[in-house]
Design an enzyme around this catalytic site. Sequence first.
Site, PDB file in Angstrom:
ATOM      1  N   ILE A   9      -2.096  -8.905  -7.016  1.00 63.05           N
ATOM      2  CA  ILE A   9      -2.541  -7.773  -7.844  1.00 63.05           C
ATOM      3  C   ILE A   9      -3.136  -8.284  -9.149  1.00 63.05           C
ATOM      4  N   ASP A  30      -0.277 -18.009 -15.905  1.00 65.46           N
ATOM      5  CA  ASP A  30       0.348 -18.098 -14.587  1.00 65.46           C
ATOM      6  C   ASP A  30       0.973 -19.477 -14.416  1.00 65.46           C
ATOM      7  N   GLU A  81       8.633 -13.082  -9.041  1.00 64.11           N
ATOM      8  CA  GLU A  81       8.923 -13.354  -7.636  1.00 64.11           C
ATOM      9  C   GLU A  81       8.854 -11.982  -6.993  1.00 64.11           C
ATOM     10  N   THR A 127       7.947  -1.633  -9.831  1.00 59.38           N
ATOM     11  CA  THR A 127       7.829  -1.234  -8.429  1.00 59.38           C
ATOM     12  C   THR A 127       8.595   0.055  -8.150  1.00 59.38           C
ATOM     13  N   ASP A 128       8.193   0.753  -7.078  1.00 62.09           N
ATOM     14  CA  ASP A 128       8.944   1.944  -6.666  1.00 62.09           C
ATOM     15  C   ASP A 128      10.303   1.567  -6.069  1.00 62.09           C
ATOM     16  N   GLU A 129      10.486   0.272  -5.739  1.00 61.65           N
ATOM     17  CA  GLU A 129      11.741  -0.125  -5.088  1.00 61.65           C
ATOM     18  C   GLU A 129      12.943   0.028  -6.019  1.00 61.65           C
ATOM     19  N   TYR A 155      15.638  -8.412  -5.159  1.00 60.32           N
ATOM     20  CA  TYR A 155      14.314  -8.234  -5.784  1.00 60.32           C
ATOM     21  C   TYR A 155      14.285  -6.949  -6.614  1.00 60.32           C
ATOM     22  N   SER A 158      16.395  -7.009  -9.674  1.00 60.61           N
ATOM     23  CA  SER A 158      15.848  -7.805 -10.784  1.00 60.61           C
ATOM     24  C   SER A 158      14.723  -7.042 -11.484  1.00 60.61           C
ATOM     25  N   LYS A 159      13.917  -6.303 -10.714  1.00 57.46           N
ATOM     26  CA  LYS A 159      12.833  -5.510 -11.336  1.00 57.46           C
ATOM     27  C   LYS A 159      13.426  -4.346 -12.141  1.00 57.46           C
ATOM     28  N   PRO A 210       6.105  -9.923  14.041  1.00 54.31           N
ATOM     29  CA  PRO A 210       7.516  -9.555  13.863  1.00 54.31           C
ATOM     30  C   PRO A 210       7.673  -8.184  13.207  1.00 54.31           C
ATOM     31  N   TYR A 212      10.536  -5.569  11.932  1.00 55.46           N
ATOM     32  CA  TYR A 212      11.967  -5.536  11.639  1.00 55.46           C
ATOM     33  C   TYR A 212      12.593  -4.271  12.231  1.00 55.46           C
ATOM     34  N   ASN A 254       6.209   1.432   9.736  1.00 57.65           N
ATOM     35  CA  ASN A 254       5.740   0.053   9.914  1.00 57.65           C
ATOM     36  C   ASN A 254       5.089  -0.166  11.277  1.00 57.65           C
TER      37      ASN A 254
HETATM   38  P1  NAD Z   1       2.384 -12.191  -6.147  1.00 57.10           P
HETATM   39  O1  NAD Z   1       3.635 -12.803  -5.617  1.00 57.10           O
HETATM   40  O2  NAD Z   1       1.167 -12.169  -5.287  1.00 57.10           O
HETATM   41  O3  NAD Z   1       1.957 -12.919  -7.505  1.00 57.10           O
HETATM   42  C1  NAD Z   1       2.885 -13.279  -8.475  1.00 57.10           C
HETATM   43  C2  NAD Z   1       2.185 -14.192  -9.472  1.00 57.10           C
HETATM   44  O4  NAD Z   1       3.124 -14.500 -10.517  1.00 57.10           O
HETATM   45  C3  NAD Z   1       1.727 -15.521  -8.879  1.00 57.10           C
HETATM   46  O5  NAD Z   1       0.429 -15.821  -9.335  1.00 57.10           O
HETATM   47  C4  NAD Z   1       2.730 -16.521  -9.422  1.00 57.10           C
HETATM   48  O6  NAD Z   1       2.201 -17.830  -9.562  1.00 57.10           O
HETATM   49  C5  NAD Z   1       3.073 -15.918 -10.760  1.00 57.10           C
HETATM   50  N1  NAD Z   1       4.394 -16.332 -11.263  1.00 57.10           N
HETATM   51  C6  NAD Z   1       5.559 -16.347 -10.576  1.00 57.10           C
HETATM   52  N2  NAD Z   1       6.544 -16.816 -11.368  1.00 57.10           N
HETATM   53  C7  NAD Z   1       5.980 -17.077 -12.581  1.00 57.10           C
HETATM   54  C8  NAD Z   1       6.486 -17.571 -13.811  1.00 57.10           C
HETATM   55  N3  NAD Z   1       7.778 -17.901 -13.967  1.00 57.10           N
HETATM   56  N4  NAD Z   1       5.633 -17.691 -14.851  1.00 57.10           N
HETATM   57  C9  NAD Z   1       4.316 -17.369 -14.712  1.00 57.10           C
HETATM   58  N5  NAD Z   1       3.782 -16.936 -13.550  1.00 57.10           N
HETATM   59  C10 NAD Z   1       4.603 -16.783 -12.502  1.00 57.10           C
HETATM   60  O7  NAD Z   1       2.792 -10.735  -6.615  1.00 57.10           O
HETATM   61  P2  NAD Z   1       1.989  -9.350  -6.502  1.00 57.10           P
HETATM   62  O8  NAD Z   1       2.233  -8.755  -5.186  1.00 57.10           O
HETATM   63  O9  NAD Z   1       0.627  -9.546  -7.006  1.00 57.10           O
HETATM   64  O10 NAD Z   1       2.830  -8.489  -7.568  1.00 57.10           O
HETATM   65  C11 NAD Z   1       2.516  -8.557  -8.946  1.00 57.10           C
HETATM   66  C12 NAD Z   1       3.489  -7.670  -9.715  1.00 57.10           C
HETATM   67  O11 NAD Z   1       3.371  -6.332  -9.245  1.00 57.10           O
HETATM   68  C13 NAD Z   1       4.950  -8.061  -9.524  1.00 57.10           C
HETATM   69  O12 NAD Z   1       5.597  -7.887 -10.759  1.00 57.10           O
HETATM   70  C14 NAD Z   1       5.474  -7.074  -8.499  1.00 57.10           C
HETATM   71  O13 NAD Z   1       6.850  -6.838  -8.678  1.00 57.10           O
HETATM   72  C15 NAD Z   1       4.651  -5.847  -8.831  1.00 57.10           C
HETATM   73  N6  NAD Z   1       4.396  -4.930  -7.708  1.00 57.10           N
HETATM   74  C16 NAD Z   1       3.888  -5.398  -6.534  1.00 57.10           C
HETATM   75  C17 NAD Z   1       3.596  -4.509  -5.507  1.00 57.10           C
HETATM   76  C18 NAD Z   1       3.019  -4.975  -4.175  1.00 57.10           C
HETATM   77  O14 NAD Z   1       2.924  -4.171  -3.240  1.00 57.10           O
HETATM   78  N7  NAD Z   1       2.627  -6.217  -4.043  1.00 57.10           N
HETATM   79  C19 NAD Z   1       3.832  -3.136  -5.688  1.00 57.10           C
HETATM   80  C20 NAD Z   1       4.368  -2.695  -6.911  1.00 57.10           C
HETATM   81  C21 NAD Z   1       4.630  -3.610  -7.915  1.00 57.10           C
HETATM   82  O1  DAU Z   2       7.102  -0.899  -2.696  1.00 58.88           O
HETATM   83  C1  DAU Z   2       6.530  -1.874  -3.522  1.00 58.88           C
HETATM   84  C2  DAU Z   2       6.915  -3.250  -3.002  1.00 58.88           C
HETATM   85  O2  DAU Z   2       6.168  -3.457  -1.808  1.00 58.88           O
HETATM   86  C3  DAU Z   2       6.628  -4.351  -4.011  1.00 58.88           C
HETATM   87  O3  DAU Z   2       7.422  -4.171  -5.147  1.00 58.88           O
HETATM   88  C4  DAU Z   2       6.919  -5.731  -3.384  1.00 58.88           C
HETATM   89  O4  DAU Z   2       6.554  -6.759  -4.294  1.00 58.88           O
HETATM   90  C5  DAU Z   2       6.095  -5.876  -2.115  1.00 58.88           C
HETATM   91  O5  DAU Z   2       6.413  -7.085  -1.482  1.00 58.88           O
HETATM   92  C6  DAU Z   2       6.372  -4.703  -1.171  1.00 58.88           C
HETATM   93  O6  DAU Z   2       7.717  -4.770  -0.643  1.00 58.88           O
HETATM   94  P1  DAU Z   2       8.054  -4.466   0.895  1.00 58.88           P
HETATM   95  O7  DAU Z   2       9.318  -5.131   1.221  1.00 58.88           O
HETATM   96  O8  DAU Z   2       7.927  -3.021   1.202  1.00 58.88           O
HETATM   97  O9  DAU Z   2       6.776  -5.225   1.570  1.00 58.88           O
HETATM   98  P2  DAU Z   2       6.679  -6.168   2.867  1.00 58.88           P
HETATM   99  O10 DAU Z   2       5.224  -6.366   3.127  1.00 58.88           O
HETATM  100  O11 DAU Z   2       7.547  -7.354   2.768  1.00 58.88           O
HETATM  101  O12 DAU Z   2       7.260  -5.235   4.019  1.00 58.88           O
HETATM  102  C7  DAU Z   2       6.696  -3.961   4.314  1.00 58.88           C
HETATM  103  C8  DAU Z   2       7.546  -3.342   5.396  1.00 58.88           C
HETATM  104  O13 DAU Z   2       7.358  -4.075   6.616  1.00 58.88           O
HETATM  105  C9  DAU Z   2       9.041  -3.381   5.125  1.00 58.88           C
HETATM  106  O14 DAU Z   2       9.647  -2.200   5.609  1.00 58.88           O
HETATM  107  C10 DAU Z   2       9.525  -4.586   5.915  1.00 58.88           C
HETATM  108  C11 DAU Z   2       8.590  -4.635   7.093  1.00 58.88           C
HETATM  109  N1  DAU Z   2       8.280  -5.984   7.633  1.00 58.88           N
HETATM  110  C12 DAU Z   2       7.885  -6.956   6.750  1.00 58.88           C
HETATM  111  C13 DAU Z   2       7.583  -8.216   7.197  1.00 58.88           C
HETATM  112  C14 DAU Z   2       7.176  -9.308   6.233  1.00 58.88           C
HETATM  113  C15 DAU Z   2       8.328  -6.226   8.993  1.00 58.88           C
HETATM  114  O15 DAU Z   2       8.655  -5.318   9.792  1.00 58.88           O
HETATM  115  N2  DAU Z   2       8.024  -7.487   9.435  1.00 58.88           N
HETATM  116  C16 DAU Z   2       7.674  -8.498   8.600  1.00 58.88           C
HETATM  117  O16 DAU Z   2       7.427  -9.644   9.091  1.00 58.88           O
END
Ligand code: NAD
Ligand code: DAU
Length: 350
Positions: A9, A30, A81, A127-129, A155, A158-159, A210, A212, A254
Amino acid sequence: MITGGAGFIGSHLVRLMVNKYPEYKIVCVDALTYAGNLENLRDVESAPNYVFEHADVCDFGAMERIMRSHAVDGIIHLAAESHVDRSISDPLAFVRTNVEGVMSLLQAARRVWNGAFDGKRFLNVSTDEVFGALPADRPDLKFSESTPYAPHSPYSASKASADHFVRSFFDTYGLPTVISNCSNNYGPYQFPEKLIPLVINNIRHGKPLPVYGEGLNVRDWLYVGDHVRALDLIFHQADPGSTYCIGGDCERRNIDIVRSLIAVTDRLLGNSEGHSLPLITYVADRAGHDMRYAIDSSKLQHDLGWKPVVGFEDGLERTVRWYLDNQQWLDRITSGDYREYYRRHYGSDC
Ligand code: NAD
Ligand code: DAU
């Protein structure tokens, strides 16, 4: 200053900000963990208003130095993370980055801005989690800004902890903080440990997909471009101390996501219809697996005029096309740490 700008993101946000605001200096911070990749930012790396700082957000001294040297007046914090499954096998790493990291940034901002908070902003991307899980059979229930926090995974805990500290800095010190809680993002540059890119990558290799448990868990999907447009609006317009929920109003099970991905990917690869369906493999459920997430984003729509513009079918097609057009990006990423993680988590090579 955008932390985590080399991740999924973050890289979309950096690109939007660098292109939209040539008068800003965008400082991308980063640590380049396994999830950070400077290739994600190749198209903006030589822009005159872009600077990269390789640093760990937990390093308070580095955060203070970077803020002072670039006269930072706004922070959008995404570094984290971010993968739930990794948090189940290594929860301490999540406390360090997601809790200590936000504390280090909040303290640095407080110290550097030193009470002169006019025109300053600290947006914590959450996050919504943090809200826990909704039942599958109550479509009327959605998360909103007033939903109590009830995280289940290390996760999300921690958020949630980070959000509490952010709010405490607003209440205690008047630091102008804002929090956004977004649903599941998808799109280009997402690390292939997450469901959508993982499935696309495995289809292309003819590997098991896979799923789940029974695949009945529901997520609310949002195209990443719509998320970063919301962050831009919230960062510039939200009142200090406020919170915004961001979601796609796009709930999918899923198993239905996996079937849609098979349909699109097979078509784009020139495979016959249903060619990859036999790859679907039901595996052990995630521990503490949240059943359903759904977001009511009406506050954001009403206050700031945001709404998602990329429909799910369009977004999925764009996403699959991007991964198939950028297979080298995938190949470079699915080595090293990822291969090791995949073997440990799924019990087979990727
Ligand atoms: P990502 O894992 O793709 O990227 C995380 C980035 O943070 C990486 O570039 C990593 O190198 C950097 N990072 C990790 N630890 C660090 C540290 N100690 N210092 C500096 N940089 C560090 O994550 P993403 O999916 O892009 O998510 C970004 C943010 O948005 C996160 O805070 C996540 O909780 C939040 N978020 C993600 C989603 C989603 O669906 N991916 C949804 C809602 C919120
Ligand atoms: O809701 C926002 C969150 O969405 C963010 O805060 C997280 O950073 C982001 O990783 C994401 O979390 P999820 O756990 O929902 O995403 P993930 O892609 O890991 O999994 C999506 C759904 O699919 C979840 O119900 C678990 C399932 N899954 C995931 C993987 C990796 C599977 O069934 N098989 C898989 O191999």
